[in-house]
Design a protein around this motif. Sequence first.
Motif, short mmCIF file in Angstrom:
data_model
loop_
_atom_site.label_atom_id
_atom_site.label_comp_id
_atom_site.label_asym_id
_atom_site.label_seq_id
_atom_site.Cartn_x
_atom_site.Cartn_y
_atom_site.Cartn_z
N TYR A 3 0.85 -1.19 0.00
CA TYR A 3 0.00 0.00 0.00
C TYR A 3 0.89 1.24 0.00
CZ TYR A 3 -3.50 -3.38 1.47
OH TYR A 3 -4.33 -4.47 1.52
N ILE A 4 0.57 2.19 -0.87
CA ILE A 4 1.28 3.47 -0.88
C ILE A 4 0.26 4.59 -0.72
CG2 ILE A 4 3.20 2.62 -2.28
CD1 ILE A 4 1.88 4.23 -4.63
N THR A 5 0.69 5.67 -0.10
CA THR A 5 -0.23 6.78 0.17
C THR A 5 0.44 8.10 -0.18
OG1 THR A 5 -1.24 5.55 1.99
CG2 THR A 5 -1.61 7.93 1.96
N ARG A 6 -0.35 8.97 -0.78
CA ARG A 6 0.08 10.34 -1.09
C ARG A 6 -0.85 11.31 -0.38
NH1 ARG A 6 4.20 13.70 -2.99
NH2 ARG A 6 3.16 15.66 -3.41
N ARG A 7 -0.29 12.41 0.14
CA ARG A 7 -1.05 13.44 0.83
C ARG A 7 -0.98 14.73 0.03
NH1 ARG A 7 1.27 17.34 4.14
NH2 ARG A 7 -0.18 18.46 5.45
N GLU A 8 -2.12 15.38 -0.12
CA GLU A 8 -2.21 16.72 -0.70
C GLU A 8 -3.10 17.54 0.22
OE1 GLU A 8 -0.47 17.75 -3.25
OE2 GLU A 8 0.19 15.82 -4.05
N THR A 9 -2.92 18.85 0.19
CA THR A 9 -3.70 19.73 1.06
C THR A 9 -4.40 20.80 0.23
OG1 THR A 9 -1.84 21.22 1.45
CG2 THR A 9 -2.11 19.39 2.99
N PHE A 10 -5.47 21.33 0.80
CA PHE A 10 -6.20 22.43 0.17
C PHE A 10 -7.03 23.13 1.23
CE2 PHE A 10 -8.72 18.60 -0.22
CZ PHE A 10 -10.00 18.99 0.14
N ASN A 11 -7.51 24.30 0.89
CA ASN A 11 -8.37 25.07 1.77
C ASN A 11 -9.73 25.21 1.10
OD1 ASN A 11 -5.89 25.37 2.89
ND2 ASN A 11 -5.85 27.56 2.87
N ALA A 12 -10.78 25.02 1.85
CA ALA A 12 -12.13 25.18 1.30
C ALA A 12 -13.11 25.41 2.44
CB ALA A 12 -12.54 23.95 0.49
N ALA A 13 -14.17 26.12 2.10
CA ALA A 13 -15.24 26.38 3.06
C ALA A 13 -16.45 25.52 2.73
CB ALA A 13 -15.62 27.86 3.02
N HIS A 14 -17.27 25.28 3.72
CA HIS A 14 -18.55 24.60 3.50
C HIS A 14 -19.52 25.01 4.59
CE1 HIS A 14 -17.71 20.68 6.05
NE2 HIS A 14 -17.26 21.76 6.65
N GLN A 15 -20.75 24.58 4.39
CA GLN A 15 -21.80 24.84 5.37
C GLN A 15 -22.64 23.58 5.48
OE1 GLN A 15 -24.73 27.75 4.13
NE2 GLN A 15 -25.24 28.25 6.25
N LEU A 16 -22.74 23.07 6.68
CA LEU A 16 -23.60 21.91 6.90
C LEU A 16 -25.00 22.46 7.18
CD1 LEU A 16 -21.24 19.65 9.00
CD2 LEU A 16 -21.59 19.72 6.52
N TYR A 17 -25.83 22.40 6.16
CA TYR A 17 -27.14 23.04 6.24
C TYR A 17 -28.09 22.32 5.28
CZ TYR A 17 -30.45 26.88 6.89
OH TYR A 17 -31.53 27.62 7.24
N ASN A 18 -29.16 21.79 5.83
CA ASN A 18 -30.17 21.12 5.02
C ASN A 18 -31.27 22.13 4.70
OD1 ASN A 18 -32.34 19.61 4.02
ND2 ASN A 18 -31.79 17.82 5.26
N PRO A 19 -31.41 22.52 3.42
CA PRO A 19 -32.39 23.55 3.08
C PRO A 19 -33.84 23.14 3.33
CG PRO A 19 -31.44 22.61 1.10
CD PRO A 19 -30.68 22.03 2.26
N LYS A 20 -34.09 21.87 3.56
CA LYS A 20 -35.45 21.39 3.85
C LYS A 20 -35.83 21.66 5.31
CE LYS A 20 -35.01 17.67 0.50
NZ LYS A 20 -34.84 16.23 0.34
N TRP A 21 -34.84 22.01 6.13
CA TRP A 21 -35.07 22.24 7.55
C TRP A 21 -35.08 23.73 7.87
CZ3 TRP A 21 -30.73 18.58 9.71
CH2 TRP A 21 -31.08 17.25 9.45
N THR A 22 -35.61 24.05 9.03
CA THR A 22 -35.55 25.43 9.51
C THR A 22 -34.12 25.75 9.97
OG1 THR A 22 -36.00 24.81 11.80
CG2 THR A 22 -37.93 25.28 10.38
N LYS A 23 -33.88 27.03 10.12
CA LYS A 23 -32.58 27.46 10.63
C LYS A 23 -32.33 26.87 12.03
CE LYS A 23 -29.81 31.58 11.46
NZ LYS A 23 -29.73 33.03 11.36
N GLU A 24 -33.40 26.80 12.82
CA GLU A 24 -33.29 26.26 14.17
C GLU A 24 -32.94 24.77 14.18
OE1 GLU A 24 -35.12 29.98 13.98
OE2 GLU A 24 -35.94 28.16 13.06
N LYS A 25 -33.60 24.03 13.29
CA LYS A 25 -33.29 22.59 13.22
C LYS A 25 -31.87 22.37 12.73
CE LYS A 25 -34.34 18.07 12.20
NZ LYS A 25 -35.31 17.05 12.29
N ASN A 26 -31.43 23.15 11.74
CA ASN A 26 -30.05 23.04 11.26
C ASN A 26 -29.07 23.33 12.40
OD1 ASN A 26 -29.54 22.47 8.26
ND2 ASN A 26 -31.34 23.79 8.23
#
Length: 137
Positions: A3-26
């Motif tokens: 087994y061989i492994t390579r590592r790469e890095t990056f920067n990124a943003a995200h939001q864990l948010y289900n649009p089917k739910w209310t802001k409160e439930k999220n």
Amino acid sequence: MIYITRRETFNAAHQLYNPKWTKEKNREVFGLCSNIHGHNWELYVTVKGKINEETGFVMDLKDLSKIMKNEIVDKVDHTFLNTDVPFLKDKLPSTENFAIEIWKILHPIVPNYCNGTLHKIKLVETANHFVEYFGEN
């Protein structure tokens, strides 16, 4: 099998948010992660196979680095994963879903460059949170 492994890095943003739910439930389910936030991600790609007798490699790690950069890193670095990345379209960009989508991209490509196959995707979101995916559905 090796087994061989390579590592790469990056920067990124995200939001864990289900649009089917209310802001409160999220907020209840995802906590502060329901807000837009960013990470310094680490992507580890592991390939398994037999060593080529002529090169001594399962896969040239320079090739694996190029594949990872061209197919994943260049497409996600400094983006908002929720809206900027076509392969995550209509998916909640949790680390789990993100790792599965990376697998789907790399799995058919890796064997073209080596004497092996894709074994594992490890995607590190924070020092305390990472996902490993082996291709099971």
